[in-house]
Scaffold this motif. Structure first.
Motif, PDB file in Angstrom:
ATOM      1  N   SER A  81       1.425   7.867   3.274  1.00 39.32           N
ATOM      2  CA  SER A  81       1.026   9.260   3.056  1.00 39.32           C
ATOM      3  C   SER A  81       2.261  10.068   2.635  1.00 39.32           C
ATOM      4  O   SER A  81       3.405   9.659   2.877  1.00 39.32           O
ATOM      5  N   ALA A  82       2.015  11.216   2.006  1.00 39.95           N
ATOM      6  CA  ALA A  82       3.127  12.066   1.543  1.00 39.95           C
ATOM      7  C   ALA A  82       4.019  12.473   2.722  1.00 39.95           C
ATOM      8  O   ALA A  82       5.245  12.507   2.615  1.00 39.95           O
ATOM      9  N   LYS A  83       3.387  12.756   3.877  1.00 40.30           N
ATOM     10  CA  LYS A  83       4.157  13.179   5.056  1.00 40.30           C
ATOM     11  C   LYS A  83       5.099  12.077   5.541  1.00 40.30           C
ATOM     12  O   LYS A  83       6.253  12.335   5.879  1.00 40.30           O
ATOM     13  N   VAL A  84       4.589  10.853   5.582  1.00 43.20           N
ATOM     14  CA  VAL A  84       5.417   9.736   6.056  1.00 43.20           C
ATOM     15  C   VAL A  84       6.518   9.432   5.039  1.00 43.20           C
ATOM     16  O   VAL A  84       7.672   9.189   5.409  1.00 43.20           O
ATOM     17  N   ASN A  85       6.173   9.491   3.748  1.00 47.03           N
ATOM     18  CA  ASN A  85       7.196   9.293   2.709  1.00 47.03           C
ATOM     19  C   ASN A  85       8.317  10.306   2.850  1.00 47.03           C
ATOM     20  O   ASN A  85       9.499   9.971   2.745  1.00 47.03           O
ATOM     21  N   ASP A  86       7.919  11.547   3.096  1.00 47.20           N
ATOM     22  CA  ASP A  86       8.891  12.623   3.225  1.00 47.20           C
ATOM     23  C   ASP A  86       9.786  12.386   4.449  1.00 47.20           C
ATOM     24  O   ASP A  86      10.996  12.577   4.404  1.00 47.20           O
ATOM     25  N   TYR A  87       9.158  11.930   5.538  1.00 48.89           N
ATOM     26  CA  TYR A  87       9.907  11.639   6.771  1.00 48.89           C
ATOM     27  C   TYR A  87      10.956  10.550   6.497  1.00 48.89           C
ATOM     28  O   TYR A  87      12.124  10.697   6.881  1.00 48.89           O
ATOM     29  N   LEU A  88      10.536   9.468   5.809  1.00 47.40           N
ATOM     30  CA  LEU A  88      11.471   8.375   5.524  1.00 47.40           C
ATOM     31  C   LEU A  88      12.632   8.871   4.652  1.00 47.40           C
ATOM     32  O   LEU A  88      13.788   8.513   4.864  1.00 47.40           O
ATOM     33  N   LEU A 133       0.849  -1.193   0.000  1.00 49.90           N
ATOM     34  CA  LEU A 133       0.000   0.000   0.000  1.00 49.90           C
ATOM     35  C   LEU A 133       0.890   1.249   0.000  1.00 49.90           C
ATOM     36  O   LEU A 133       2.034   1.198   0.457  1.00 49.90           O
ATOM     37  N   PRO A 134       0.354   2.369  -0.483  1.00 47.51           N
ATOM     38  CA  PRO A 134       1.157   3.603  -0.440  1.00 47.51           C
ATOM     39  C   PRO A 134       1.147   4.219   0.952  1.00 47.51           C
ATOM     40  O   PRO A 134       0.197   4.034   1.719  1.00 47.51           O
ATOM     41  N   TRP A 162      10.963   2.515   1.951  1.00 47.84           N
ATOM     42  CA  TRP A 162       9.657   1.857   2.110  1.00 47.84           C
ATOM     43  C   TRP A 162       9.613   0.467   1.463  1.00 47.84           C
ATOM     44  O   TRP A 162       9.147  -0.484   2.087  1.00 47.84           O
ATOM     45  N   PRO A 163      10.127   0.292   0.219  1.00 44.35           N
ATOM     46  CA  PRO A 163      10.068  -1.059  -0.370  1.00 44.35           C
ATOM     47  C   PRO A 163      10.870  -2.099   0.411  1.00 44.35           C
ATOM     48  O   PRO A 163      10.701  -3.292   0.199  1.00 44.35           O
ATOM     49  N   ASN A 164      11.759  -1.639   1.309  1.00 49.78           N
ATOM     50  CA  ASN A 164      12.570  -2.596   2.080  1.00 49.78           C
ATOM     51  C   ASN A 164      11.915  -2.983   3.407  1.00 49.78           C
ATOM     52  O   ASN A 164      12.440  -3.818   4.127  1.00 49.78           O
TER      53      ASN A 164
END
Ligand code: ZN
Length: 248
Positions: A10-17, A7-8, A92-94
């Protein structure tokens, strides 16, 4: 095991990672990175809790471990282990969902061949391309490929690292699920007036606690009764059922 759709975030969590990974990369470049410390401190944050919740959501209501499908997926797992591969620590993919026992067996074991992982990644690979199931013992084993006349290397490595062929509690769970799926199909076969297969895919999916349907429908399981009998007696219904579950 079953293939899991990612699943994707959120933009905020992606940015944090992304920020955390950049920071880890910079620290690594100057020799000040301690991967465990960096991870443990990030793990306490709400953003990482959201990562865990997303992984659990990917596994449905039971939130099972992505490797064994038996125990609760309690924590975030790094497919490429974080200490030897800190450059993938916040990717994220890991990130996968894993139970305590699978996490303990895997540890930092991560066999590679030509720089490619020999372990099955359930969010990328179709596990039953490399694994087989023994309906007598309940063990998961590597798949034997008749064309190349050899065992699947990914299957061998995955079974060995996660000890999928020597965990009694796992085998007992797999056998229970296999018997449940078998009895559902046997019940369909025993109906004289033909089967109503409209609800069958959903019923099978609901009963498949351990991700064995992939083996039953398009692995060697389709040659084992009652799956082989159902396939022979109701080829149209079988094809529709396989297609529905494949696209689910
Ligand atoms: Zn597990």
């Amino acid at each position: 095991m079953r293939r899991v759709s990612r699943l994707p975030l959120s933009a905020k969590v992606n940015d944090y990672l992304r920020r955390k990974q950049n920071r880890a990369n910079m620290k690594k470049a100057v020799g000040t990175l301690t991967p465990t410390k960096e991870w443990d401190s990030a793990r306490q944050t709400k953003k990482m809790e959201s990562v865990l919740l997303t992984l659990q959501r990917m596994m449905g209501t039971h939130e099972r471990c992505m490797y064994c499908h038996d125990s609760h997926g309690a924590d975030i797992e790094h497919f490429w282990p974080k200490s030897p591969y800190p450059e993938k620590m916040f990717s994220w993919p890991n990130l996968l969902l894993c139970c305590t026992e699978c996490g303990r067996f895997k540890g930092e074991r991560f066999p590679l061949k030509n720089d490619h992982p020999l372990l099955i990644d359930p969010t990328v690979d179709e596990p039953w391309d490399d694994l087989d199931f023994d309906p007598i013992t309940g063990n998961i084993t590597p798949k034997f490929d008749l064309v190349s006349d050899s065992w699947s290397e990914k299957g061998v490595a995955t079974v060995e690292v996660l000890q999928l062929d020597r965990r009694e509690a796992l085998s007992a769970g797999y056998l229970k699920t296999f018997r449940r799926l078998s009895s559902l199909l046997t019940r369909c076969l025993n109906v004289d007036t033909g089967v109503d297969t409209a609800d069958l895919p959903a019923t099978l999916r609901e009963a498949d606690d351990h991700g064995l349907l992939g083996w039953c429908l398009h692995g060697d399981g389709c040659n084992v009764p009652p799956f082989s009998d159902f396939r022979a007696h109701y080829p149209g219904e079988w094809t529709a059922c396989v297609a529905t579950l494949r696209s689910a």
